[in-house]
Design an enzyme around this catalytic site. Sequence first.
Site, PDB file in Angstrom:
ATOM      1  N   GLU A 215      -4.187   7.962   7.372  1.00 22.06           N
ATOM      2  CA  GLU A 215      -5.046   7.242   6.696  1.00 22.06           C
ATOM      3  C   GLU A 215      -5.444   5.985   7.502  1.00 22.06           C
ATOM      4  OE1 GLU A 215      -3.741   5.581   2.954  1.00 22.06           O
ATOM      5  OE2 GLU A 215      -5.630   4.567   2.318  1.00 22.06           O
TER       6      GLU A 215
ATOM      7  N   HIS B  54       0.803  -1.139   0.105  1.00 25.01           N
ATOM      8  CA  HIS B  54      -0.163   0.022  -0.266  1.00 25.01           C
ATOM      9  C   HIS B  54       0.812   1.245   0.198  1.00 25.01           C
ATOM     10  CE1 HIS B  54      -2.208   2.975   2.480  1.00 25.01           C
ATOM     11  NE2 HIS B  54      -2.959   3.098   1.384  1.00 25.01           N
TER      12      HIS B  54
ATOM     13  N   GLU C 108       2.074   1.888  -3.351  1.00 23.57           N
ATOM     14  CA  GLU C 108       1.103   2.409  -4.302  1.00 23.57           C
ATOM     15  C   GLU C 108       1.105   4.077  -4.325  1.00 23.57           C
ATOM     16  OE1 GLU C 108      -2.733   1.785  -2.800  1.00 23.57           O
ATOM     17  OE2 GLU C 108      -3.284   4.077  -3.414  1.00 23.57           O
ATOM     18  N   HIS C 109       1.092   4.576  -2.939  1.00 24.14           N
ATOM     19  CA  HIS C 109       1.119   5.967  -2.831  1.00 24.14           C
ATOM     20  C   HIS C 109       2.465   6.626  -3.269  1.00 24.14           C
ATOM     21  CE1 HIS C 109      -1.648   7.238   0.509  1.00 24.14           C
ATOM     22  NE2 HIS C 109      -2.165   6.050   0.310  1.00 24.14           N
TER      23      HIS C 109
END
Lengths: 431, 422
Positions: free
Chosen positions: A145, A69, A72-73
């Site tokens: 997040e 994840h 991905e950012h």
Amino acid sequence: MKFRCVENTRVDERIFFGTHESGLKIYVIPKKEFSKSYAIYGTEYGSLHREFIPLGDTEKVVLPDGVAHFLEHKLFEEEDGTDAFNRFAETGASANAFTSFNITAYLFTCTDRFYDNLDILLDFVNKPYFTEKNIAKEQGIIGQEIKMYEDDPNWRVYFNALTAMYHNNPVKIDIAGSVESIAKITPELLYKCTDTFYNPSNMRLVCVGDVEPEKVAEFVDKHIPKDRVSGEVVKFEVAEPKERVQEYIEQKLSVSSPIFNIAFKETETGVCGEELLKREIETDILLEVLFGNSSSAYSEMYEKGIIDGSFEVDCEFEKEYGFTLIGGESKVPKEVYEKVLSVIKDAKEKGIDEKAVKRAKKLLIGDNLRKFNNVEAVGVEFIKDFMKNINYLDYTETVEKITMEDIMNRLNTHFDTENAVLSVVKPLEEE
Amino acid sequence: MALIKDKICEGVNLYYIPADHFKTNRISIRFHLPAERENITKISLLTQVLKRGTEKYKDMKEISEKCDDLYGASVGAGTSRMGDRIMVGISESMVADRFLSERILPEAIDMLKQVVFFPYLENGVFKKEYVKQEKENLRTYINGIINDKKSYANLRCNQIMFEGDPFGISAYGYIEDIDGITPENLYEEYQRIISECPADIFISGSYSKEDIELVKKEFGFMKPRKAEDIQTALARPEDIKTEKRVTEEMQVTQSKLAMGFRIGVDPIGEEIYDLTVFNCLFGGSPFSKLFMNVREKMSLAYYVYSSLDRMKSIMQISSGIEAENYEKALEGIFGQLEEVKKGNFTEEDLEASKRYIATSFNASKDSLVALERNYLRQLVCGKEEEIEEFLDNINKVRKEDVCAVAHKVKLDTIYFLKGEGK
């Protein structure tokens, strides 16, 4: 490279697919009448893939939680300090990305200049750029997040259910990791992951809309050298006992009334392709017949006031894991749990109403058709299914093939009342 | 794609949105009411009671079985807000006949008609148990708004900003008003709505001439009514007496910030295009000032964005932050607003915003729900403009127009849901 066309005249949809010389699999679903076009470019890499041997190495790496994840950012960031969103701003496209248990995907929706956008998509995903500094900045954003999800009762009740089901399977680990685990991420580690998982043979490209397959191939040629062929990624699967970890799990959060997830763990994993699709449909039929809006159990529980309109049923089957979830809000989750188990036991003894199965099949066929209304949903559904070796166009025919016997078998194997899980999120003040 | 207008009778319009690239057709009916505190809870409850049973399909199970048989026709009902009006809407989406081996449209239309006009009754009013159960569900639902902290914070901000104004009325209704509702007074309210309130029927997808005639025939029994218009009072900056700052504490990890601004720009005037571009550039896109600075540069938030209610003329900013970063976040947000006011943005930012808006408006053509909502908004505002025309006007917006409209955006309320952090 060559494309092959498969058509389903009943749903009036067709798909072109081919494999690029580099190993990248490409799928094009033409939808000329729509305003939107969509592309999704994904790798078979998600939070599940914590242990692997990096390409060219011999030693196994174990990743801190949340790397897929985080990556991905970070892929949006470019070497010149800007980010890929700025490049999509030039074309007017709306871009995004997501990371799940087994996929990381990058995507855009546009109503104009599809190939310019495809150019950007293929470019930025294939050009990772990681530094100590840009990693530190992201730790703040992702930290927020993670905290947002910590307060989300539906997310928590879901992950707690996974924790109660799985001993070792990394599906129980939060996709974003934790503030502590992402603090351990280094540029070197991220490069190891992109080198290994972001190689063409581990990836898929799906385009939907007013798109020509041959033109897509031209852009792939531009960004991915034909000789960038790499071996199979060596991933490790963790042995998972069939038994649940615990039957009951609870957490207290600031909510107004209890939220629950009842879960059934799939114990026969490792299946893919049509077999997996069949399994998913059989389970969906069972869930509709036993607990859907037209079922007796639903009416009974609703009228009794122990469930309300938030009651939902869902199932997810992948190669590495699978489960069914029944959830919603209830003042008395344990009563709902008992009822669900007794409905299942009853059905195993007395069998299932064939008329109800017929209705459920019609419902599924209708829902499937409905999905084709949405260009983005088609893209996401197809890429997920292709990674499982499922051709989504076969859906209707697969539904029709399913027999009463298949359904009873499914009921007896998947819905084990001795291996079920109840996860509850309770209000803070409640004892 | 143009809207085809027709009429069932005085006060009941029929609109057809032809679009044949969908697998489904849609039909919906909407009753228009002014937002009023005394009726809102009943109205909210009513939509749920209607879904419980009809004359022909006496309970939820029978309705659902029939819907499953119609290949998963889905009937939805609820209240929504558009400016100072509340709309009671019941809609249905069903697979288009050409994908099926049987014709389902007539029965699907009948289903909607059943749910709206032929509810299951006992002694001439709604069934007692249905009302009782749905009252309980509504109570749970309203109490549950707090579960989603982000939308709760946005809702609280709106309530504080519009206390005593129709726009501050919650479309879900109020806990304290639930007890007073009886099957009798609910039925009375229902009768008033279906026979007196102006209504719009929308059909969208692929309907043949015969299909349209069928719809007209099926709803031909509806009685004429006054086609009254319900006006929305614009939220004007000059109405701000004092800036309101409200902080509430809760046991959550992440704090939520919600800010409300009044703008006072007429939704059918020339400045609406400037405002739309401003919002996109300031906080409505992933390349916006808020995203690029408050999130990307300052690393304060995962989400921070602005959104417009163009009909009421307000802007809301929403973000999730650490409690200790409250002042820093505000500084960042106001700082960016000042930058836009001063014109510290590039022509490229401006063009990017126009393109982003074009994408999202053009994309709405791919959804029957979005198409219907767009047309409805235009009809309610009293100005019809095709998407192409709207985008032409967006393209004419200049940098100075954005700065000028940015100066009209005035802070009214800051709501802070303060968590404990961890």
